[in-house]
Design a protein around this motif. Structure first.
Motif, short mmCIF file in Angstrom:
data_model
loop_
_atom_site.label_atom_id
_atom_site.label_comp_id
_atom_site.label_asym_id
_atom_site.label_seq_id
_atom_site.Cartn_x
_atom_site.Cartn_y
_atom_site.Cartn_z
N UNK A 189 -1.81 -25.90 51.58
CA UNK A 189 -1.64 -24.56 52.14
C UNK A 189 -1.50 -24.60 53.66
N UNK A 190 -2.15 -25.57 54.28
CA UNK A 190 -2.11 -25.65 55.74
C UNK A 190 -0.77 -26.14 56.26
N UNK A 191 0.13 -26.51 55.37
CA UNK A 191 1.50 -26.80 55.80
C UNK A 191 2.32 -25.53 55.90
N UNK A 192 1.74 -24.39 55.42
CA UNK A 192 2.43 -23.11 55.45
C UNK A 192 1.79 -22.14 56.44
N UNK A 193 0.48 -22.12 56.50
CA UNK A 193 -0.24 -21.24 57.43
C UNK A 193 -1.34 -22.03 58.12
N UNK A 194 -1.62 -21.72 59.39
CA UNK A 194 -2.67 -22.47 60.10
C UNK A 194 -4.06 -22.27 59.51
N UNK A 195 -4.33 -21.08 58.93
CA UNK A 195 -5.66 -20.82 58.39
C UNK A 195 -5.73 -19.48 57.70
N UNK A 196 -6.95 -19.12 57.28
CA UNK A 196 -7.15 -17.89 56.51
C UNK A 196 -6.85 -16.64 57.34
N UNK A 197 -7.17 -16.66 58.64
CA UNK A 197 -6.93 -15.49 59.48
C UNK A 197 -5.45 -15.14 59.53
N UNK A 198 -4.62 -16.15 59.70
CA UNK A 198 -3.18 -15.91 59.74
C UNK A 198 -2.66 -15.46 58.37
N UNK A 199 -3.24 -16.03 57.31
CA UNK A 199 -2.83 -15.62 55.96
C UNK A 199 -3.20 -14.17 55.71
N UNK A 200 -4.36 -13.73 56.18
CA UNK A 200 -4.74 -12.33 56.03
C UNK A 200 -3.74 -11.41 56.72
N UNK A 201 -3.29 -11.79 57.92
CA UNK A 201 -2.27 -10.99 58.61
C UNK A 201 -1.03 -10.85 57.73
N UNK A 202 -0.61 -11.95 57.16
CA UNK A 202 0.59 -11.93 56.32
C UNK A 202 0.38 -11.10 55.07
N UNK A 203 -0.82 -11.16 54.50
CA UNK A 203 -1.12 -10.37 53.32
C UNK A 203 -1.07 -8.87 53.62
#
Length: 248
Positions: free
Chosen positions: A65-79
């Motif tokens: 997953x870290x090859x797509x997003x730096x971390x959970x915070x950035x993923x939350x933004x995308x969500x």
């Protein structure tokens, strides 16, 4: 949180799509990662799933997953922005409902629908919002709706902001209701039904005469969900009445 990386991912349709930062040849797509994270949050009623849980749902290792997003915070933004984009509001040049009030109602209906569909979004901050295309599309739509009805620019901006805040606050309340019902397995009406003893034993009609009159006159003759929807529509229409009167 890597703010600039988050913006790059949010606005990945501008220019080239950012490539995974490290790791082997991609097995997934960023959109698939986001959709899976959203589905997991929908199922759990809250966006607390870890990167390892999301990876398990995707059938990959967590480090993938870290090859797509730096971390959970950035993923939350995308969500969050992905969910807001589901409103699919008309953009510049698209057909619009007749009249600015109908256009506002469309914004309100679609925002409520999205919050009901994804109750966990009410736990995400809108005070410091995600600056993605989903959010911007909503703001552009509202500004375009009120900018040509005869208000001075600052009043038009205030009107758009006021509508946005009112709709989001009520959408968050609706989402919280759905979230609590999902997590407890009990409807709001059933919850109130269990507390009927309060009205029979503890409610003092002498201390609450206005509420008593409202009850006796039928003002509360509606279930909880209908009452919330009715209050939302009433408040929105009165806000639009006020804007219309100011224009007139």
């Amino acid at each position: 949180m890597d703010f600039e990386r988050s913006l790059d991912l949010l606005w990945r349709d501008k220019g080239e799509t950012p490539q995974p930062t490290r790791g082997r040849k991609p097995k997934l797509t960023l959109d698939k990662v986001i959709a899976t994270a959203v589905a997991l949050a929908d199922a759990e009623g809250q966006a607390t799933g870890s990167m390892s849980q999301i990876a398990k749902e995707l059938g990959v290792g967590t480090m993938t997953l870290y090859t797509y997003v730096p971390g959970k915070a950035e993923l939350l933004d995308l969500m969050v922005d992905s969910v807001l984009a589901e409103r699919d509001l008309p953009g510049p040049g698209d057909p619009l409902p007749d009249g600015w009030r109908e256009q506002v109602r469309l914004y309100a209906d679609r925002t409520l629908t999205v919050f009901r569909r994804h109750p966990w979004i009410q736990g995400m901050s809108m005070v410091r919002p995600v600056l993605g295309p989903g959010l911007m599309a909503g703001q552009e739509y509202l500004i375009a709706t009120v900018s040509d009805i005869g208000l001075a620019p600052r009043k038009a901006a205030a009107a758009a902001n006021g509508i946005e805040v009112y709709v989001q606050a009520n959408a968050a309340l609706t989402a919280e209701t759905a979230q609590v019902e999902q997590q407890t397995g009990q409807s709001t009406d059933a919850w109130w039904g269990q507390r009927s003893v309060f009205w029979e034993k503890y409610f003092d009609v002498d201390r609450h005469p206005a509420m008593t009159r409202m009850w006796e006159s039928g003002g509360y003759d509606v279930d909880t969900c209908e009452a919330v929807d009715e209050a939302f529509v009433f408040g929105l229409e009165r806000m639009l009445d006020g804007i219309e009167a100011l224009v007139s």
